[in-house]
Design an enzyme around this catalytic site. Structure first.
Site, short mmCIF file in Angstrom:
data_model
loop_
_atom_site.label_atom_id
_atom_site.label_comp_id
_atom_site.label_asym_id
_atom_site.label_seq_id
_atom_site.Cartn_x
_atom_site.Cartn_y
_atom_site.Cartn_z
N HIS A 121 0.87 -1.18 0.00
CA HIS A 121 0.00 0.00 0.00
C HIS A 121 0.91 1.23 0.00
O HIS A 121 1.99 1.19 0.59
CB HIS A 121 -0.84 0.10 1.28
CG HIS A 121 -1.79 -1.01 1.54
ND1 HIS A 121 -1.41 -2.17 2.15
CD2 HIS A 121 -3.11 -1.13 1.31
CE1 HIS A 121 -2.46 -2.97 2.29
NE2 HIS A 121 -3.52 -2.36 1.78
N GLU A 252 -10.73 -6.54 -4.93
CA GLU A 252 -10.60 -7.63 -3.96
C GLU A 252 -11.87 -7.71 -3.11
O GLU A 252 -12.11 -6.84 -2.27
CB GLU A 252 -9.38 -7.37 -3.08
CG GLU A 252 -9.12 -8.48 -2.07
CD GLU A 252 -7.84 -8.25 -1.27
OE1 GLU A 252 -6.88 -7.65 -1.81
OE2 GLU A 252 -7.81 -8.66 -0.10
N HIS A 291 -11.28 -14.10 2.94
CA HIS A 291 -12.48 -13.28 2.73
C HIS A 291 -13.62 -14.17 2.24
O HIS A 291 -14.79 -13.95 2.59
CB HIS A 291 -12.21 -12.18 1.69
CG HIS A 291 -11.16 -11.19 2.11
ND1 HIS A 291 -10.72 -10.19 1.28
CD2 HIS A 291 -10.47 -11.05 3.27
CE1 HIS A 291 -9.80 -9.46 1.91
NE2 HIS A 291 -9.63 -9.98 3.12
N ASP A 327 -11.13 -12.63 9.99
CA ASP A 327 -10.09 -12.55 8.97
C ASP A 327 -8.75 -12.65 9.70
O ASP A 327 -8.16 -11.64 10.07
CB ASP A 327 -10.23 -11.19 8.26
CG ASP A 327 -9.36 -11.10 7.04
OD1 ASP A 327 -8.95 -12.14 6.52
OD2 ASP A 327 -9.12 -9.96 6.58
N ASP A 329 -5.96 -13.95 8.53
CA ASP A 329 -4.81 -13.79 7.63
C ASP A 329 -3.66 -14.73 7.97
O ASP A 329 -2.50 -14.30 8.10
CB ASP A 329 -4.30 -12.33 7.66
CG ASP A 329 -5.22 -11.38 6.91
OD1 ASP A 329 -5.90 -11.81 5.96
OD2 ASP A 329 -5.26 -10.19 7.29
N ASP A 359 -0.87 -12.47 1.56
CA ASP A 359 -1.51 -11.48 2.44
C ASP A 359 -1.73 -12.18 3.79
O ASP A 359 -2.86 -12.51 4.17
CB ASP A 359 -2.83 -11.00 1.82
CG ASP A 359 -3.41 -9.80 2.56
OD1 ASP A 359 -2.86 -9.46 3.63
OD2 ASP A 359 -4.41 -9.23 2.09
C1 XUL Z 1 -7.72 -6.70 4.06
C2 XUL Z 1 -6.93 -7.05 2.88
C3 XUL Z 1 -6.05 -5.97 2.35
C4 XUL Z 1 -5.96 -5.92 0.86
C5 XUL Z 1 -5.18 -4.76 0.33
O1 XUL Z 1 -8.49 -7.72 4.54
O2 XUL Z 1 -6.95 -8.16 2.41
O3 XUL Z 1 -4.80 -6.14 2.91
O4 XUL Z 1 -5.38 -7.09 0.35
O5 XUL Z 1 -5.67 -3.56 0.77
CO CO Z 2 -5.93 -9.06 0.79
#
Ligand code: XUL
Ligand code: CO
Length: 457
Positions: A121, A252, A291, A327, A329, A359
């Site tokens: 980002h 996304e 997600h 989430d 991750d 991610d």
């Molecule tokens: C948030 C997510 C972000 C996007 C990029 O859940 O996945 O990190 O991948 O903004």
């Molecule tokens: Co993401």
């Protein structure tokens, strides 16, 4: 000012003086050692980057990418606890000096890991200034360094994106904000990041609508907000074409978190949105399995749906905990889930210009620096094993053959007419008068599952 202490090792796989020893794990490049001991986790037992599987190298099938935000900006903080991940090179200030040092470590880390792509980002790599002009100046300085490090290491940019969700100005959304002033700020931010993407040769550009949604319908004009998002995307297409940025635009999907409802709920919602506003020729989807499960689907569902409609652009390769609804991750470590994803990638002939972007974040309890490397190595090896399994499933053709056979009645005269959209209700009625009642056709789920299991050793 800095608590940074260089590591004592002298090995470096990068050949660049500036990168030597910055990531403090004494390894030149993670090797491929198929016979390594079970406990040797700083090597690949399955990922052999140049090995050809079904016509492409493993590296080309997977196109692994390291994400900057979790791996280099993650602190381990959660809503209940303070940061746990203090990195020796990071003095935790917002200074440009810290940002530059961090970026050098990141490129050394990626070189040692052996990935060819990264993602970020805008606000991950450069601190925000007092004005947009100052912020852009900071970003320009970091983009110069990134460009230099990309050239030195050969690591390329899979995608960049804008952080349109963390700053308080975005608390009511970015493109969907009821305040035009905020909409305009977000547009200016994306304008700059498209220029950055062009400069760094980004192969894609991602939009994740973190706050493009609502917390209550009482204060929300949903049609106005979704129309605004579509206008925002049209402006992005126009500007991208104007400056000659050739990266693929990606959306996304995510159903919720941080908002109660996000407009980009899941793959099919985004596909319907793109088609409604005539944006489907310019956008594809970046699917994140965590997600997908948050939307109430199985791990590979959105990857399958996006690919079926020829809109699968890239994958934010991670996983949630099946026993949680958040989430989280996590690094993708489940070979079966990964194999289901890789089967889709094989079926569509690859992911390029997209890739598998990690991610993912190490758990806040995984506090050693070396955990950063182990997590990526483990996930890459999981996908490498999964690719090998998926290739066997595809080459054998058994499951694909069973699925094809299941639909074979549609190759009849009437079936072909139905598929091309020219059959009528009268013809269907005639078909029943001639052929009588249909018999039951077993779905054979357990047979499919049993056969699938036999590919996993
Ligand atoms: C948030 C997510 C972000 C996007 C990029 O859940 O996945 O990190 O991948 O903004
Ligand atoms: Co993401």
């Amino acid at each position: 000012m800095s608590s940074f202490a260089p590591a004592s090792n002298s090995a470096s796989g990068t050949g660049s003086a500036e990168l030597v020893n910055t990531f403090p794990v004494d390894i030149a490049k993670v090797p491929y050692k198929p016979d390594a001991a079970i406990t040797d986790v700083l090597c690949f037992r399955y990922y052999n980057e140049s090995e050809v599987i079904m016509g492409k190298t493993m590296q080309d099938w997977m196109r692994f990418s390291v994400c900057y935000w979790h791996t280099f900006r993650g602190t381990g903080a959660d809503p209940f606890g303070f940061p746990t991940l203090q990195r020796p090179w990071d003095d935790q200030t917002d200074s440009m000096e810290n940002a530059e040092r961090r970026m050098r470590v990141a490129f050394d880390f990626m070189s040692k890991l052996g990935v060819k792509y990264w993602s970020f980002h805008d606000r991950d790599i450069a601190p925000e200034g007092a004005t947009l002009q100052e912020t852009n100046k900071n970003l320009d300085r970091m983009v110069e360094l990134a460009s230099e490090l990309q050239q030195k290491t050969g690591i390329k940019l899979l995608w960049n994106t804008c952080n349109l969700f963390a700053h308080p100005r975005y608390c009511n959304g970015a493109a969907s904000n009821p305040d035009l002033h905020v909409f305009a700020y977000a547009a200016a931010q994306v304008k700059k990041s498209l220029e950055v993407g062009k400069k760094l040769g980004a192969e894609n550009f991602v939009f994740w609508g973190g706050r493009e949604g609502y917390h209550t319908l009482l204060n929300t004009d949903v049609r106005a907000e979704v129309d605004q998002i579509a206008s925002f995307f049209k402006m992005a297409i126009e500007y991208k074409n104007k400056i000659g940025f050739t990266g693929q635009l990606l959306i996304e999907p995510k159903p919720k978190e941080p908002t109660k409802h996000q407009y980009d709920y899941d793959a099919m919602t985004v596909i319907a949105f793109l088609k409604t506003y005539g944006l489907d020729k310019d956008f594809k989807l970046n699917i994140e399995p965590n997600h997908t499960t948050l939307a109430g689907h199985c791990h590979e569902h959105d990857v399958v749906m996006a690919s079926a409609f020829e809109l699968l652009g890239s994958i934010d390769s991670n996983t949630g905990s099946p026993d949680l609804g958040w989430d989280t991750d996590q690094f993708p470590m489940d070979v079966k889930n990964a194999a289901m994803i890789m089967k889709v990638v094989l079926d569509q002939g690859g992911l390029a210009p997209g890739g598998l972007n990690f991610d993912c974040k190490v758990r806040r309890e995984s506090t050693d620096v070396v955990d950063m490397l182990i997590s990526h190595v483990g996930a890459m090896d999981c996908f490498a094993k999964a690719l090998r399994v998926a290739a066997k499933i595809k080459e054998g053709g058994i499951l694909d053959g069973m699925k094809k056979e299941r639909y074979s009645s549609f190759s009849s005269e009437l079936g072909a007419k139905v598929k091309s959209g020219i059959a009528t209700f009268e013809e269907c009625e005639q078909f029943i008068f001639q052929n009588g009642n249909p018999s039951k056709l077993s779905g054979q789920q357990e047979k499919y599952e049993t056969i699938l299991n036999r590919y996993f050793l």
